[in-house]
Design an enzyme around this catalytic site. Structure first.
Site, short mmCIF file in Angstrom:
data_model
loop_
_atom_site.label_atom_id
_atom_site.label_comp_id
_atom_site.label_asym_id
_atom_site.label_seq_id
_atom_site.Cartn_x
_atom_site.Cartn_y
_atom_site.Cartn_z
N SER A 179 14.92 30.17 27.96
CA SER A 179 14.38 29.49 26.79
C SER A 179 14.10 28.03 27.11
CB SER A 179 15.42 29.57 25.68
OG SER A 179 15.12 28.64 24.66
N ASN A 215 14.12 31.61 11.84
CA ASN A 215 12.92 31.04 12.46
C ASN A 215 11.82 30.81 11.43
OD1 ASN A 215 14.02 33.08 14.94
ND2 ASN A 215 13.68 30.93 15.39
N LEU A 216 10.95 29.88 11.79
CA LEU A 216 9.92 29.45 10.84
C LEU A 216 8.96 30.56 10.42
CD1 LEU A 216 8.51 27.13 9.34
CD2 LEU A 216 7.15 26.76 11.42
N ILE A 240 10.67 40.75 21.16
CA ILE A 240 9.83 40.51 22.35
C ILE A 240 9.84 41.75 23.25
CG2 ILE A 240 9.39 38.97 24.30
CD1 ILE A 240 11.11 36.85 22.77
N TYR A 272 24.43 28.97 22.33
CA TYR A 272 23.29 29.82 22.71
C TYR A 272 22.55 29.18 23.89
CZ TYR A 272 18.58 31.70 22.79
OH TYR A 272 17.39 32.24 23.21
N ALA A 277 18.19 41.65 26.54
CA ALA A 277 19.33 41.86 25.64
C ALA A 277 20.20 40.61 25.55
CB ALA A 277 20.18 43.03 26.14
N GLY A 278 20.58 40.28 24.33
CA GLY A 278 21.45 39.13 24.12
C GLY A 278 21.40 38.73 22.67
N LEU A 279 22.28 37.81 22.32
CA LEU A 279 22.30 37.28 20.96
C LEU A 279 21.50 35.98 20.95
CD1 LEU A 279 26.07 37.88 20.08
CD2 LEU A 279 24.11 39.40 19.71
N LYS A 292 22.19 30.34 28.02
CA LYS A 292 20.96 30.52 28.79
C LYS A 292 21.00 29.67 30.07
CE LYS A 292 18.80 33.41 26.13
NZ LYS A 292 18.62 34.79 26.57
P1 NAD Z 1 15.95 40.39 19.49
O1 NAD Z 1 17.27 40.16 18.88
O2 NAD Z 1 14.86 40.92 18.64
O3 NAD Z 1 16.10 41.38 20.76
C1 NAD Z 1 17.28 41.43 21.54
C2 NAD Z 1 17.68 42.88 21.64
O4 NAD Z 1 18.85 42.99 22.44
C3 NAD Z 1 18.01 43.53 20.29
O5 NAD Z 1 17.29 44.75 20.17
C4 NAD Z 1 19.51 43.77 20.35
O6 NAD Z 1 19.87 44.93 19.62
C5 NAD Z 1 19.74 43.92 21.84
N1 NAD Z 1 21.09 43.55 22.30
C6 NAD Z 1 21.80 42.42 22.03
N2 NAD Z 1 22.97 42.44 22.67
C7 NAD Z 1 23.00 43.59 23.40
C8 NAD Z 1 23.95 44.16 24.27
N3 NAD Z 1 25.12 43.56 24.52
N4 NAD Z 1 23.66 45.35 24.85
C9 NAD Z 1 22.49 45.99 24.58
N5 NAD Z 1 21.56 45.49 23.75
C10 NAD Z 1 21.82 44.30 23.16
O7 NAD Z 1 15.50 39.04 20.20
P2 NAD Z 1 14.10 38.62 20.83
O8 NAD Z 1 13.50 37.57 19.98
O9 NAD Z 1 13.31 39.81 21.18
O10 NAD Z 1 14.61 37.89 22.15
C11 NAD Z 1 14.72 38.57 23.39
C12 NAD Z 1 15.34 37.63 24.40
O11 NAD Z 1 14.53 36.46 24.52
C13 NAD Z 1 16.74 37.15 24.04
O12 NAD Z 1 17.51 37.06 25.22
C14 NAD Z 1 16.49 35.77 23.48
O13 NAD Z 1 17.59 34.92 23.63
C15 NAD Z 1 15.32 35.31 24.33
N6 NAD Z 1 14.49 34.26 23.68
C16 NAD Z 1 13.96 34.51 22.45
C17 NAD Z 1 13.19 33.53 21.82
C18 NAD Z 1 12.60 33.76 20.46
O14 NAD Z 1 12.13 32.79 19.86
N7 NAD Z 1 12.56 34.96 19.94
C19 NAD Z 1 12.98 32.30 22.47
C20 NAD Z 1 13.55 32.09 23.74
C21 NAD Z 1 14.30 33.09 24.33
N1 UDP Z 2 11.85 25.32 10.25
C1 UDP Z 2 11.73 24.95 8.92
N2 UDP Z 2 12.18 25.83 7.97
C2 UDP Z 2 12.70 27.05 8.28
C3 UDP Z 2 12.78 27.42 9.65
C4 UDP Z 2 12.36 26.51 10.61
O1 UDP Z 2 11.28 23.86 8.62
O2 UDP Z 2 13.10 27.80 7.37
C5 UDP Z 2 11.37 24.38 11.29
C6 UDP Z 2 12.46 23.94 12.25
O3 UDP Z 2 13.10 22.79 11.76
C7 UDP Z 2 11.68 23.68 13.53
C8 UDP Z 2 10.48 24.62 13.45
O4 UDP Z 2 10.41 25.04 12.09
O5 UDP Z 2 11.17 22.37 13.49
C9 UDP Z 2 10.66 25.84 14.33
O6 UDP Z 2 11.91 26.41 14.04
P1 UDP Z 2 12.39 27.76 14.73
O7 UDP Z 2 13.80 28.01 14.29
O8 UDP Z 2 11.39 28.83 14.45
O9 UDP Z 2 12.31 27.45 16.28
P2 UDP Z 2 13.18 26.43 17.18
O10 UDP Z 2 13.74 25.37 16.30
O11 UDP Z 2 14.23 27.28 17.77
O12 UDP Z 2 12.23 25.88 18.17
#
Ligand code: NAD
Ligand code: UDP
Length: 339
Positions: A126, A201-202, A14, A151, A83-85, A155
């Site tokens: 999230s 993720n899906l 993102i 996780y 940034a985060g896991l 948040k």
């Molecule tokens: P991503 O893992 O692609 O990006 C996170 C980035 O942070 C990575 O580049 C990683 O190297 C870096 N990072 C992690 N820990 C760090 C640290 N301690 N110091 C410096 N850098 C660090 O994830 P994303 O999908 O881009 O998500 C970005 C943010 O959005 C995250 O906080 C995630 O929890 C949140 N989020 C993501 C989703 C999703 O579906 N992708 C949904 C809701 C919230």
């Molecule tokens: N899902 C699935 N197979 C996969 C990955 C995800 O059926 O290999 C489903 C999962 O059960 C959920 C939806 O797809 O209902 C979205 O999952 P995702 O992990 O992308 O997002 P989140 O569950 O975190 O909303």
């Protein structure tokens, strides 16, 4: 606009799409990322798209000296904190790492910001903070609910910490952006989601099956109380989500903590996602049904009206664009940034 922004985690999925938007609007962008879940090849791609450059600092948000140096070197106005896991399943196995990165990391960042007098922050929250029992659609006025994994708890904890911070010091302004399910990629096909190992993720799973990297998709559960028995989620284009951050920056003129859902307001089932991908790309996605995945909720989506009203933001890209852009990225880069 010539503002200076620090983007933590800006090399990630993102973050990189948001950096593109920020550079295109003329912001100066400093990315701080430790690359634990990303690849610095993303920066050449960002340059190709925008013809401008972000400053990349390889470092960790938990490193106080590194943060102090960034804030003393650049006149940062605001911070966007990605940034985060983020792997839900992994967070139950290594909870301390999740609290270290996500909670402690945010504390260190906020302390460094306060020391530098920078008090505008956008935080990646999230939809998971609504918890297990919230009625849909989720509205920002609902209380945070019971989270089901470290996780999600991390948040929720950070949301509370940032809310307390704003209450303690009226100079802070914080946007807590609750993302729903971002998918898709930049329409250039140059940047996109590049998960390490087996995707959780899906959408990346679907596209890796389509490109031949995985045999078939397992659909987790087909006996949910939904239209076709599979789970429903609110999928939004990552470029719309990136736009949401640009819109939220203007809201930072108002002090205090502000919560916004960023979603489309519409739920789609896993089967609908698979069928749309096939229809739009013409590529087959073999699948079979598997057991439910622990912790999955049957269905949730956003009430997205607050962001529309207050930020003048709504998700505008179509499901077809989400599928086309995912496939362009995946088929042009079968192994992500590794080629
Ligand atoms: P991503 O893992 O692609 O990006 C996170 C980035 O942070 C990575 O580049 C990683 O190297 C870096 N990072 C992690 N820990 C760090 C640290 N301690 N110091 C410096 N850098 C660090 O994830 P994303 O999908 O881009 O998500 C970005 C943010 O959005 C995250 O906080 C995630 O929890 C949140 N989020 C993501 C989703 C999703 O579906 N992708 C949904 C809701 C919230
Ligand atoms: N899902 C699935 N197979 C996969 C990955 C995800 O059926 O290999 C489903 C999962 O059960 C959920 C939806 O797809 O209902 C979205 O999952 P995702 O992990 O992308 O997002 P989140 O569950 O975190 O909303």
């Amino acid at each position: 606009m010539g503002d200076f922004l620090l983007v933590t985690g800006g090399a990630g999925y993102i973050g990189s799409h948001t950096v593109v938007n920020l550079l295109e609007r003329g912001s100066q962008v400093i990315v701080l990322d430790n690359l634990c879940n990303s690849n610095d090849a993303v920066f050449d791609r960002i340059d190709s798209i925008t013809h401008s450059q972000a400053v990349f600092v390889k470092g960790d948000i938990r490193d106080r000296d590194c943060l102090a140096k960034i804030f003393s070197t650049y006149p940062i106005d605001s911070v966007i904190h990605f940034a985060g896991l983020k792997a839900v399943g992994e967070s139950s196995q290594i909870p301390l790492d999740y609290y270290q990165n996500n909670v402690y990391g945010t504390l260190v960042l906020c302390e460094a910001m306060a020391a530098a007098g920078v008090k505008k922050l956008i935080f990646s929250s999230s939809a998971t903070v609504y918890g297990e029992d919230a009625p849909v659609p989720y509205e920002e006025t609902m209380p945070r609910g019971k989270t089901s994994n470290p996780y999600g708890t991390s948040k929720a904890m950070v949301e509370q910490i940032l809310t307390d911070l704003c209450a303690s010091d009226p100079e802070w302004s914080v946007a807590l952006l609750r993302y729903f399910n971002p998918i898709g990629a930049h329409p250039s096909g140059l940047i996109g989601e590049d998960p390490k190992g087996i995707p959780n993720n899906l959408m990346p799973f679907i596209s890796q099956v389509a490109v031949g990297k995985r045999k078939e998709l397992s659909i987790f559960g087909n006996d949910y109380p939904t239209s076709d028995g599979t789970c429903e989620r609110d999928y939004l284009h990552v470029m719309d989500l990136a736009d949401g951050h640009v819109s939220a920056l203007s809201a930072l003129d108002e002090k205090g903590a502000h919560i916004y859902n960023l979603g489309t307001g519409k739920g789609l089932s896993v089967l609908e996602m698979v069928e749309s991908f096939k229809r739009v790309t013409g590529v087959d996605v073999p699948y079979s049904f598997a057991d439910r995945r622990e912790g999955d909720l049957p269905a949730f989506w956003a009430d997205a009206s607050k962001a529309e009203k207050e930020l003048d933001w709504s998700a505008t890209r179509t499901l077809d664009e989400m599928m086309e852009d995912t496939w362009r990225w995946q088929s042009n880069n079968p192994n992500g940034y590794d080629g």
